[in-house]
Design a protein around this motif. Sequence first.
Motif, PDB file in Angstrom:
ATOM      1  N   GLN A  11       0.778  -1.465  -0.052  1.00  0.00           N
ATOM      2  CA  GLN A  11       0.034   0.179   0.017  1.00  0.00           C
ATOM      3  C   GLN A  11       0.898   1.193  -0.041  1.00  0.00           C
ATOM      4  O   GLN A  11       0.685   2.354  -0.673  1.00  0.00           O
ATOM      5  N   ASP A  12       2.121   1.065   0.569  1.00  0.00           N
ATOM      6  CA  ASP A  12       2.600   2.500   0.620  1.00  0.00           C
ATOM      7  C   ASP A  12       3.555   2.989  -0.513  1.00  0.00           C
ATOM      8  O   ASP A  12       3.644   3.888  -1.150  1.00  0.00           O
ATOM      9  N   ARG A  13       3.657   1.675  -1.538  1.00  0.00           N
ATOM     10  CA  ARG A  13       4.046   2.112  -2.893  1.00  0.00           C
ATOM     11  C   ARG A  13       2.918   2.658  -3.680  1.00  0.00           C
ATOM     12  O   ARG A  13       3.148   3.559  -4.598  1.00  0.00           O
ATOM     13  N   LEU A  14       1.505   2.304  -3.536  1.00  0.00           N
ATOM     14  CA  LEU A  14       0.438   3.150  -4.295  1.00  0.00           C
ATOM     15  C   LEU A  14       0.202   4.266  -3.749  1.00  0.00           C
ATOM     16  O   LEU A  14       0.115   5.200  -4.171  1.00  0.00           O
ATOM     17  N   GLY A  15       0.244   4.438  -2.337  1.00  0.00           N
ATOM     18  CA  GLY A  15       0.198   5.771  -1.582  1.00  0.00           C
ATOM     19  C   GLY A  15       1.371   6.653  -2.000  1.00  0.00           C
ATOM     20  O   GLY A  15       1.052   8.066  -1.950  1.00  0.00           O
ATOM     21  N   ALA A  16       2.457   6.212  -2.543  1.00  0.00           N
ATOM     22  CA  ALA A  16       3.564   7.151  -2.957  1.00  0.00           C
ATOM     23  C   ALA A  16       3.343   7.650  -4.421  1.00  0.00           C
ATOM     24  O   ALA A  16       3.989   8.499  -4.716  1.00  0.00           O
ATOM     25  N   ALA A  32       3.485   8.637 -18.667  1.00  0.00           N
ATOM     26  CA  ALA A  32       3.954   9.219 -17.115  1.00  0.00           C
ATOM     27  C   ALA A  32       4.656   7.909 -16.593  1.00  0.00           C
ATOM     28  O   ALA A  32       4.070   6.756 -16.745  1.00  0.00           O
ATOM     29  N   MET A  33       5.881   8.193 -15.970  1.00  0.00           N
ATOM     30  CA  MET A  33       6.432   6.913 -15.373  1.00  0.00           C
ATOM     31  C   MET A  33       6.153   7.061 -13.978  1.00  0.00           C
ATOM     32  O   MET A  33       5.729   7.804 -13.331  1.00  0.00           O
ATOM     33  N   ILE A  34       6.025   5.568 -13.563  1.00  0.00           N
ATOM     34  CA  ILE A  34       5.990   5.297 -12.135  1.00  0.00           C
ATOM     35  C   ILE A  34       7.425   4.500 -11.699  1.00  0.00           C
ATOM     36  O   ILE A  34       7.377   3.239 -11.974  1.00  0.00           O
ATOM     37  N   PRO A  35       8.443   5.294 -11.021  1.00  0.00           N
ATOM     38  CA  PRO A  35       9.678   4.449 -10.827  1.00  0.00           C
ATOM     39  C   PRO A  35       9.460   3.497  -9.837  1.00  0.00           C
ATOM     40  O   PRO A  35       8.751   3.655  -8.565  1.00  0.00           O
ATOM     41  N   GLY A  36      10.124   2.359  -9.772  1.00  0.00           N
ATOM     42  CA  GLY A  36       9.996   1.299  -8.833  1.00  0.00           C
ATOM     43  C   GLY A  36       8.641   0.765  -8.308  1.00  0.00           C
ATOM     44  O   GLY A  36       8.628   0.425  -7.215  1.00  0.00           O
ATOM     45  N   LEU A  37       7.982   0.551  -9.234  1.00  0.00           N
ATOM     46  CA  LEU A  37       6.500   0.175  -8.975  1.00  0.00           C
ATOM     47  C   LEU A  37       6.589  -1.220  -8.553  1.00  0.00           C
ATOM     48  O   LEU A  37       5.985  -1.613  -7.471  1.00  0.00           O
ATOM     49  N   ALA A 160       2.971  -0.477 -19.322  1.00  0.00           N
ATOM     50  CA  ALA A 160       4.088  -1.512 -19.325  1.00  0.00           C
ATOM     51  C   ALA A 160       4.992  -1.293 -18.298  1.00  0.00           C
ATOM     52  O   ALA A 160       5.431  -0.256 -17.902  1.00  0.00           O
ATOM     53  N   ILE A 161       5.418  -2.422 -17.881  1.00  0.00           N
ATOM     54  CA  ILE A 161       6.330  -2.639 -16.824  1.00  0.00           C
ATOM     55  C   ILE A 161       7.696  -3.285 -17.035  1.00  0.00           C
ATOM     56  O   ILE A 161       7.502  -4.496 -17.650  1.00  0.00           O
ATOM     57  N   GLN A 194      14.066   1.429 -15.800  1.00  0.00           N
ATOM     58  CA  GLN A 194      14.813   0.715 -15.197  1.00  0.00           C
ATOM     59  C   GLN A 194      14.039  -0.577 -14.751  1.00  0.00           C
ATOM     60  O   GLN A 194      12.626  -0.550 -14.616  1.00  0.00           O
ATOM     61  N   GLN A 195      14.412  -1.686 -14.400  1.00  0.00           N
ATOM     62  CA  GLN A 195      13.828  -2.665 -13.720  1.00  0.00           C
ATOM     63  C   GLN A 195      12.655  -2.264 -12.555  1.00  0.00           C
ATOM     64  O   GLN A 195      13.142  -1.525 -11.808  1.00  0.00           O
ATOM     65  N   GLY A 196      11.590  -2.797 -12.878  1.00  0.00           N
ATOM     66  CA  GLY A 196      10.500  -2.428 -11.890  1.00  0.00           C
ATOM     67  C   GLY A 196       9.636  -1.072 -12.207  1.00  0.00           C
ATOM     68  O   GLY A 196       8.605  -0.795 -11.647  1.00  0.00           O
ATOM     69  N   ASP A 197      10.135  -0.320 -13.196  1.00  0.00           N
ATOM     70  CA  ASP A 197       9.600   0.986 -13.501  1.00  0.00           C
ATOM     71  C   ASP A 197       8.376   0.743 -14.347  1.00  0.00           C
ATOM     72  O   ASP A 197       8.514  -0.223 -15.319  1.00  0.00           O
ATOM     73  N   ALA A 198       7.468   1.385 -14.127  1.00  0.00           N
ATOM     74  CA  ALA A 198       6.269   1.396 -15.107  1.00  0.00           C
ATOM     75  C   ALA A 198       6.111   2.880 -15.846  1.00  0.00           C
ATOM     76  O   ALA A 198       6.642   3.688 -15.383  1.00  0.00           O
ATOM     77  N   VAL A 199       5.317   2.659 -16.802  1.00  0.00           N
ATOM     78  CA  VAL A 199       4.974   3.611 -17.931  1.00  0.00           C
ATOM     79  C   VAL A 199       3.531   3.449 -18.111  1.00  0.00           C
ATOM     80  O   VAL A 199       3.151   2.554 -18.683  1.00  0.00           O
TER      81      VAL A 199
END
Length: 242
Positions: A11-16, A32-37, A160-161, A194-199
């Motif tokens: 939840q803290d990852r989504l909350g961030a 838009a990117m989401i680093p370290g999803l 995409a991740i 990077q690994q784990g990043d989402a766009v």
Amino acid sequence: MKRLDDMSIRQDRLGAVDWSRLGRELDASGAAMIPGLLSADECQSLVALYTDDSHFRSRVVMARHGFGRGEYKYFSYPLPGLIQELRTRFYPHLAPIANRWSEAMGIETRYPADHADYLDRCHAAGQQRPTPLLLQYAAGDYNCLHQDLYGEHVFPLQMAILLSRPGVDFSGGEFVLTEQRPRMQTRPVVVPLQQGDAVIFAVHHRPVRGAKGIYRVTMRHGVSEVRAGHRHTAGIIFHDAT
């Protein structure tokens, strides 16, 4: 390594996630990117699924269809827990953006707040096959520019991740977006994942304000040639296929 059905996005990852920032970036550029999803462990667990055909409904070899080189597999229902969670927990944040875009472009379609309700709409129209997928590339592989449409009902955003490590697992293989505005040359954008990043990005069209009002920009996406190693990606598409 945990089983995927036992995993959930913390939840803290989504909350961030700064959803307001994400919306502004999507409005401005269509991506838009989401680093370290996802964590490295989650990425590796998804990659490990690729060799187990029990998770998938079909396999597509790109060269057979002129799509590029490489291959991908569509998940079957029920989706693995992590894939299902990504779909259901991101959709409510993206539906208001999709509705704003529809209004801006003069499109009548509006999207419900809950993903299950949207899938009911897809399934009633005969779009009943799941579209989340895993993609696999080796040296020399690439994915031509394309749009993931699949039927009458198209949710205008997808995700995409990147599951592999650039510079370690593979080289090359950049994620590429293009934008075609009326009476202008096509503009390419490379997204540095990077690994784990989402766009999150536009599937088909997005609204852009010009001198004479809002007009539709056509978007496509693909992957440049992988120069060495192996590259894996998860794709989260929110509409189902005919």
